[in-house]
Design a protein around this motif. Structure first.
Motif, PDB file in Angstrom:
ATOM      1  N   ALA A 171       2.720   6.299 -46.648  1.00 14.69           N
ATOM      2  CA  ALA A 171       2.311   5.733 -47.936  1.00 14.69           C
ATOM      3  C   ALA A 171       1.782   4.320 -47.722  1.00 14.69           C
ATOM      4  CB  ALA A 171       3.486   5.714 -48.906  1.00 14.69           C
ATOM      5  N   ALA A 172       0.552   4.075 -48.186  1.00 18.23           N
ATOM      6  CA  ALA A 172      -0.061   2.745 -48.044  1.00 18.23           C
ATOM      7  C   ALA A 172      -1.077   2.539 -49.170  1.00 18.23           C
ATOM      8  CB  ALA A 172      -0.729   2.606 -46.675  1.00 18.23           C
ATOM      9  N   PRO A 173      -0.607   2.514 -50.435  1.00 21.82           N
ATOM     10  CA  PRO A 173      -1.545   2.272 -51.534  1.00 21.82           C
ATOM     11  C   PRO A 173      -2.111   0.859 -51.473  1.00 21.82           C
ATOM     12  CG  PRO A 173       0.716   2.146 -52.317  1.00 21.82           C
ATOM     13  CD  PRO A 173       0.778   2.619 -50.896  1.00 21.82           C
ATOM     14  N   SER A 174      -3.246   0.647 -52.118  1.00 22.79           N
ATOM     15  CA  SER A 174      -3.897  -0.667 -52.104  1.00 22.79           C
ATOM     16  C   SER A 174      -2.900  -1.765 -52.450  1.00 22.79           C
ATOM     17  CB  SER A 174      -5.044  -0.689 -53.116  1.00 22.79           C
ATOM     18  OG  SER A 174      -6.027   0.252 -52.785  1.00 22.79           O
ATOM     19  N   GLY A 175      -2.873  -2.794 -51.621  1.00 24.46           N
ATOM     20  CA  GLY A 175      -1.962  -3.910 -51.806  1.00 24.46           C
ATOM     21  C   GLY A 175      -0.701  -3.804 -50.982  1.00 24.46           C
ATOM     22  N   ASN A 176      -0.357  -2.590 -50.545  1.00 22.08           N
ATOM     23  CA  ASN A 176       0.845  -2.399 -49.721  1.00 22.08           C
ATOM     24  C   ASN A 176       0.479  -1.575 -48.487  1.00 22.08           C
ATOM     25  OD1 ASN A 176       3.460  -2.478 -48.811  1.00 22.08           O
ATOM     26  ND2 ASN A 176       4.248  -0.987 -50.280  1.00 22.08           N
ATOM     27  N   GLU A 177      -0.513  -2.087 -47.745  1.00 20.30           N
ATOM     28  CA  GLU A 177      -0.986  -1.393 -46.550  1.00 20.30           C
ATOM     29  C   GLU A 177      -0.130  -1.665 -45.316  1.00 20.30           C
ATOM     30  OE1 GLU A 177      -4.723  -2.311 -49.064  1.00 20.30           O
ATOM     31  OE2 GLU A 177      -2.876  -3.343 -48.496  1.00 20.30           O
ATOM     32  N   ALA A 178       0.865  -2.541 -45.432  1.00 21.95           N
ATOM     33  CA  ALA A 178       1.646  -2.958 -44.269  1.00 21.95           C
ATOM     34  C   ALA A 178       2.265  -1.798 -43.488  1.00 21.95           C
ATOM     35  CB  ALA A 178       2.729  -3.962 -44.686  1.00 21.95           C
ATOM     36  N   PRO A 179       2.824  -0.762 -44.129  1.00 20.53           N
ATOM     37  CA  PRO A 179       3.403   0.330 -43.333  1.00 20.53           C
ATOM     38  C   PRO A 179       2.386   1.019 -42.425  1.00 20.53           C
ATOM     39  CG  PRO A 179       4.220   0.424 -45.582  1.00 20.53           C
ATOM     40  CD  PRO A 179       3.116  -0.597 -45.570  1.00 20.53           C
ATOM     41  N   LEU A 180       1.173   1.251 -42.915  1.00 19.21           N
ATOM     42  CA  LEU A 180       0.159   1.890 -42.075  1.00 19.21           C
ATOM     43  C   LEU A 180      -0.375   0.913 -41.036  1.00 19.21           C
ATOM     44  CD1 LEU A 180      -1.422   4.338 -41.323  1.00 19.21           C
ATOM     45  CD2 LEU A 180      -3.038   3.860 -43.171  1.00 19.21           C
ATOM     46  N   SER A 181      -0.517  -0.343 -41.391  1.00 16.10           N
ATOM     47  CA  SER A 181      -0.947  -1.349 -40.425  1.00 16.10           C
ATOM     48  C   SER A 181       0.033  -1.424 -39.257  1.00 16.10           C
ATOM     49  CB  SER A 181      -1.065  -2.710 -41.113  1.00 16.10           C
ATOM     50  OG  SER A 181      -1.502  -3.693 -40.208  1.00 16.10           O
ATOM     51  N   GLU A 182       1.323  -1.377 -39.554  1.00 12.67           N
ATOM     52  CA  GLU A 182       2.350  -1.412 -38.496  1.00 12.67           C
ATOM     53  C   GLU A 182       2.255  -0.175 -37.607  1.00 12.67           C
ATOM     54  OE1 GLU A 182       7.243  -1.586 -38.048  1.00 12.67           O
ATOM     55  OE2 GLU A 182       6.293  -1.923 -39.997  1.00 12.67           O
ATOM     56  N   PHE A 183       2.044   0.991 -38.222  1.00 12.19           N
ATOM     57  CA  PHE A 183       1.881   2.210 -37.439  1.00 12.19           C
ATOM     58  C   PHE A 183       0.680   2.101 -36.505  1.00 12.19           C
ATOM     59  CE2 PHE A 183      -0.367   6.184 -36.765  1.00 12.19           C
ATOM     60  CZ  PHE A 183       0.611   6.970 -36.188  1.00 12.19           C
ATOM     61  N   LEU A 184      -0.430   1.606 -37.028  1.00 12.24           N
ATOM     62  CA  LEU A 184      -1.643   1.499 -36.225  1.00 12.24           C
ATOM     63  C   LEU A 184      -1.457   0.557 -35.044  1.00 12.24           C
ATOM     64  CD1 LEU A 184      -4.358   1.376 -39.037  1.00 12.24           C
ATOM     65  CD2 LEU A 184      -3.894   3.272 -37.471  1.00 12.24           C
ATOM     66  N   LEU A 185      -0.810  -0.561 -35.274  1.00  8.74           N
ATOM     67  CA  LEU A 185      -0.574  -1.508 -34.177  1.00  8.74           C
ATOM     68  C   LEU A 185       0.283  -0.865 -33.089  1.00  8.74           C
ATOM     69  CD1 LEU A 185       0.010  -4.795 -36.204  1.00  8.74           C
ATOM     70  CD2 LEU A 185      -1.918  -4.308 -34.688  1.00  8.74           C
ATOM     71  N   ASN A 186       1.307  -0.114 -33.486  1.00 10.66           N
ATOM     72  CA  ASN A 186       2.144   0.580 -32.501  1.00 10.66           C
ATOM     73  C   ASN A 186       1.342   1.654 -31.769  1.00 10.66           C
ATOM     74  OD1 ASN A 186       4.462  -0.901 -33.055  1.00 10.66           O
ATOM     75  ND2 ASN A 186       5.140   0.491 -34.667  1.00 10.66           N
ATOM     76  N   TYR A 187       0.508   2.387 -32.501  1.00 10.61           N
ATOM     77  CA  TYR A 187      -0.309   3.433 -31.887  1.00 10.61           C
ATOM     78  C   TYR A 187      -1.283   2.833 -30.880  1.00 10.61           C
ATOM     79  CZ  TYR A 187      -3.613   7.288 -31.384  1.00 10.61           C
ATOM     80  OH  TYR A 187      -4.404   8.273 -30.861  1.00 10.61           O
ATOM     81  N   ILE A 188      -1.916   1.749 -31.249  1.00  3.65           N
ATOM     82  CA  ILE A 188      -2.866   1.075 -30.359  1.00  3.65           C
ATOM     83  C   ILE A 188      -2.156   0.610 -29.089  1.00  3.65           C
ATOM     84  CG2 ILE A 188      -4.327  -0.972 -30.102  1.00  3.65           C
ATOM     85  CD1 ILE A 188      -4.799  -0.636 -33.244  1.00  3.65           C
ATOM     86  N   GLN A 189      -0.988   0.003 -29.252  1.00  8.50           N
ATOM     87  CA  GLN A 189      -0.240  -0.504 -28.105  1.00  8.50           C
ATOM     88  C   GLN A 189       0.155   0.633 -27.157  1.00  8.50           C
ATOM     89  OE1 GLN A 189       0.236  -3.651 -27.280  1.00  8.50           O
ATOM     90  NE2 GLN A 189       1.316  -3.052 -25.406  1.00  8.50           N
ATOM     91  N   GLN A 190       0.539   1.766 -27.719  1.00  8.93           N
ATOM     92  CA  GLN A 190       1.011   2.890 -26.911  1.00  8.93           C
ATOM     93  C   GLN A 190      -0.116   3.673 -26.244  1.00  8.93           C
ATOM     94  OE1 GLN A 190       3.380   5.193 -29.637  1.00  8.93           O
ATOM     95  NE2 GLN A 190       4.853   3.539 -29.955  1.00  8.93           N
ATOM     96  N   ASN A 191      -1.316   3.617 -26.798  1.00 11.15           N
ATOM     97  CA  ASN A 191      -2.396   4.486 -26.320  1.00 11.15           C
ATOM     98  C   ASN A 191      -3.557   3.771 -25.654  1.00 11.15           C
ATOM     99  OD1 ASN A 191      -1.883   7.463 -27.410  1.00 11.15           O
ATOM    100  ND2 ASN A 191      -1.172   6.036 -28.976  1.00 11.15           N
ATOM    101  N   LYS A 192      -3.678   2.469 -25.813  1.00 14.97           N
ATOM    102  CA  LYS A 192      -4.885   1.778 -25.360  1.00 14.97           C
ATOM    103  C   LYS A 192      -5.076   1.825 -23.846  1.00 14.97           C
ATOM    104  CE  LYS A 192      -2.888  -2.888 -25.194  1.00 14.97           C
ATOM    105  NZ  LYS A 192      -2.992  -4.274 -25.718  1.00 14.97           N
ATOM    106  N   GLU A 193      -3.997   1.978 -23.082  1.00 10.85           N
ATOM    107  CA  GLU A 193      -4.136   2.050 -21.627  1.00 10.85           C
ATOM    108  C   GLU A 193      -4.944   3.262 -21.192  1.00 10.85           C
ATOM    109  OE1 GLU A 193      -3.286  -0.241 -19.466  1.00 10.85           O
ATOM    110  OE2 GLU A 193      -2.526  -1.509 -21.093  1.00 10.85           O
TER     111      GLU A 193
END
Length: 304
Positions: free
Chosen positions: A11-33
């Motif tokens: 859930a990341a409705p406009s104005g409360n995107e933080a949960p998805l932003s956190e997921f994306l940062l973790n995904y990027i960190q885990q997969n970018k290599e």
């Protein structure tokens, strides 16, 4: 489609995107290599909940908004729309307040169209409610709430795997008036000199745009992009033999509106798969259109 399923559940409705932003940062960190090129990751308070990934020597930026539509609890049992969600009595909504997790039912007044909810208790005012995710996959389609724009985000993440030169931008607030792309575009233009963009978002099935016929290149919506830029994109799509459709609409918009209204000379083009049952819990997209969307973005980031 496991990644897409996961994205649709957050859930990341406009104005409360933080949960998805956190997921994306973790995904990027885990997969970018495993990605072909290692990006510079830009995030933090100066970008709010947005994320910028810079690969190599970029010429083009891809914008994908991470927010969704939804509802805000007002007073009593009243609901206020976030963006433009479809509303029908019986839709299942989920959320969480200080008293715990919530699963309630949307009610639309037959008299005046007012929105309320049915639940065992009163939900705390200001609580955000989103559609309950029922992700359905067949051999030919995917169906879920929030394919707009989790599918655009999925496309951007998959593009990261092979991208050598480019900027990937995960933006906020698009569904409820925008507000983040203006400062993101200014930063990217002033720091990297990039001024051409692709909008990784989802469009509509209409009488002229059909499912399974390929990714959509939009010639216009409520805004009109520079024709010479769009023609370059059309030529590259034709040369690559990628199935695609052309869209002409007189309404609708995207992150592109802030690029066109900004003070920097951005070129832009909206390119996305078409979906039916727009802004409902049952958005549906043909897998062939998903495949052609990613294929076209891969070509364009190489050759634009």
């Amino acid at each position: 489609m496991k990644l897409l399923h996961t994205l649709c559940q957050i859930a990341a409705p406009s104005g409360n995107e933080a949960p998805l932003s956190e997921f994306l940062l973790n995904y990027i960190q885990q997969n970018k290599e495993r990605w072909k090129t290692q990006p510079t990751v830009l995030q933090g308070e100066e970008f709010q909940d947005c994320i910028i990934l810079v690969f190599g020597r970029p010429r083009t930026a891809v914008f994908a908004h991470i927010d969704s539509i939804g509802f805000t609890v007002r007073y009593g049992k009243q609901l206020v729309r976030i963006g433009g969600p479809d509303a029908e009595t019986g839709y299942q909504l989920v959320g969480e307040d200080a008293q715990g997790k919530i699963e309630c039912t949307l009610v639309v007044s037959e008299r005046d169209g007012a929105l309320t909810y049915e639940y065992e208790r009163e939900i705390e005012r200001g609580t955000e409610l989103t559609f309950r995710c029922d992700f359905r996959e067949t051999d030919t389609t995917v169906q879920s709430c929030y394919l707009d724009n989790r599918l655009g985000v999925w496309n951007a993440l998959r593009l990261c795997e092979t991208l050598q030169d480019g900027v990937i931008v995960f933006s906020c607030w698009e569904e409820h008036g925008g507000g983040s792309v203006a400062y993101l575009a200014k930063y990217i233009y002033e720091t990297y000199g990039v001024r051409q963009a692709l909008i990784s978002d989802i469009t509509w099935v209409t009488e002229g745009v059909r499912p399974g016929k390929g990714v959509v290149i939009s010639l216009r919506d409520s805004l009109i992009p520079r024709r010479s830029y769009v023609e370059r994109i059309r030529r590259l799509a034709q040369e690559a033999g990628i199935p695609h459709q052309l869209e002409v609409e007189g309404s609708g918009g995207s992150d592109a509106k802030e690029l066109q209204h900004g003070s920097q000379p951005w070129d832009w083009c909206f390119i996305g798969a078409p979906e039916d049952n727009v802004h409902s819990p049952d958005e549906i997209v043909d897998k062939r259109d998903i495949e052609s969307m990613l294929a076209l973005y891969q070509v364009l980031l190489q050759k634009l």
